[in-house]
Design a protein around this motif. Structure first.
Motif: not given
Length: 263
Positions: A113-123
């Motif tokens: 699979a493609p690399m997913p987008p970099r996520p925002l800082p987690a809540r």
């Protein structure tokens, strides 16, 4: 994208899992998620070593062919420069019932699979719907049974959070539903020990090699920490909030991401 099924390269929609496969019917199997960066598999030796340990725990026979070569063949077939490979190993098909067949024929599926987008800082929240059993041998392997993790993640979603931290039976922090947790406390980097129910993650091991230390942690410890971040095979993710506590400094997470080539 193409997949590799029991050693044969196929289009993804041509893969057919038997209805009696115990990975499907009972979650009887293991998986590894491997990051591809600039055409290279990251921490492959650690992933395969963990797979072997998990197979020993479950008494599943490892495939006879070279897994490293199989993974590279699939990466090359998909011309994947930055993405993810998932390796799934099950005990294979079996009759009804819990006891495994006397002569199992394991199933091995590798997908890309493609690399997913970099996520925002987690809540984050602390899950109340379920707990990690730190006494179970399953807490230390990447088994296909993720139902506790799913319950925790659903609880987080209902509360508007990105992920949930799992407590063990003693009320100590184990990990999140999909990642290990690290805390900066009094200038020191700490993470829950495997004996508290933390999965022995490959990125976790890399940070222990960089000087992090194991320490039993409570929710109150994390609320008082200077910084929190999550780690998985896909990278390092800073934590923005834990419940009502906000974290505004991501310095250590960003520094480690650069040092380990994860930025």
């Amino acid at each position: 994208m193409k997949s590799l099924f029991n050693g044969t390269l196929l289009e993804a929609d041509a893969v057919h899992i038997l209805p009696a496969d115990r990975g499907f019917t009972l979650g009887d199997g293991l998986f590894e998620t491997i990051r591809i960066r600039a055409g290279r598999m990251q921490r492959l030796t650690a992933h395969l070593s963990r797979l072997v340990r998990g197979a020993q725990v479950l008494d599943i026979a490892m495939p006879a062919y070279n897994l490293a070569s199989a993974l590279e063949d699939l990466r090359a077939a998909n011309e994947l420069e930055n993405g993810v490979l998932r390796l799934t190993l099950t005990r294979g098909p079996g009759p009804r019932g819990v006891l495994p067949p006397s002569e199992p024929e394991p199933t091995l599926l590798i997908t890309a699979a493609p690399m997913p987008p970099r996520p925002l800082p987690a809540r984050l929240i602390v899950a109340s719907a379920t707990r990690r059993n730190e006494f179970s041998p399953l807490s230390g392997i990447k088994s296909l049974n993720y139902l506790d993790n799913i319950l925790a993640r659903q609880e987080a979603a209902r509360l508007g959070a990105d992920d949930a931290l799992l407590l063990n039976t003693q009320g100590h922090i184990a990990e999140s539903s999909i990642a290990n947790i690290f805390a900066v406390m009094e200038g020191r980097l700490v993470t829950p020990p495997v004996s508290d129910g933390a999965l022995p993650g490959v990125m976790r091991a890399a940070l222990l090699g960089q000087g992090a230390r194991e320490k039993t942690l409570t929710p109150d410890d994390l609320m008082a920490a200077e910084e929190l971040f999550l780690t998985s095979s896909l990278g390092i993710r800073p934590v923005a909030t834990l419940g009502k506590r906000s974290f505004t400094h991501f310095t250590v997470a960003e520094h480690l991401a650069i040092r380990l080539g994860e930025a």
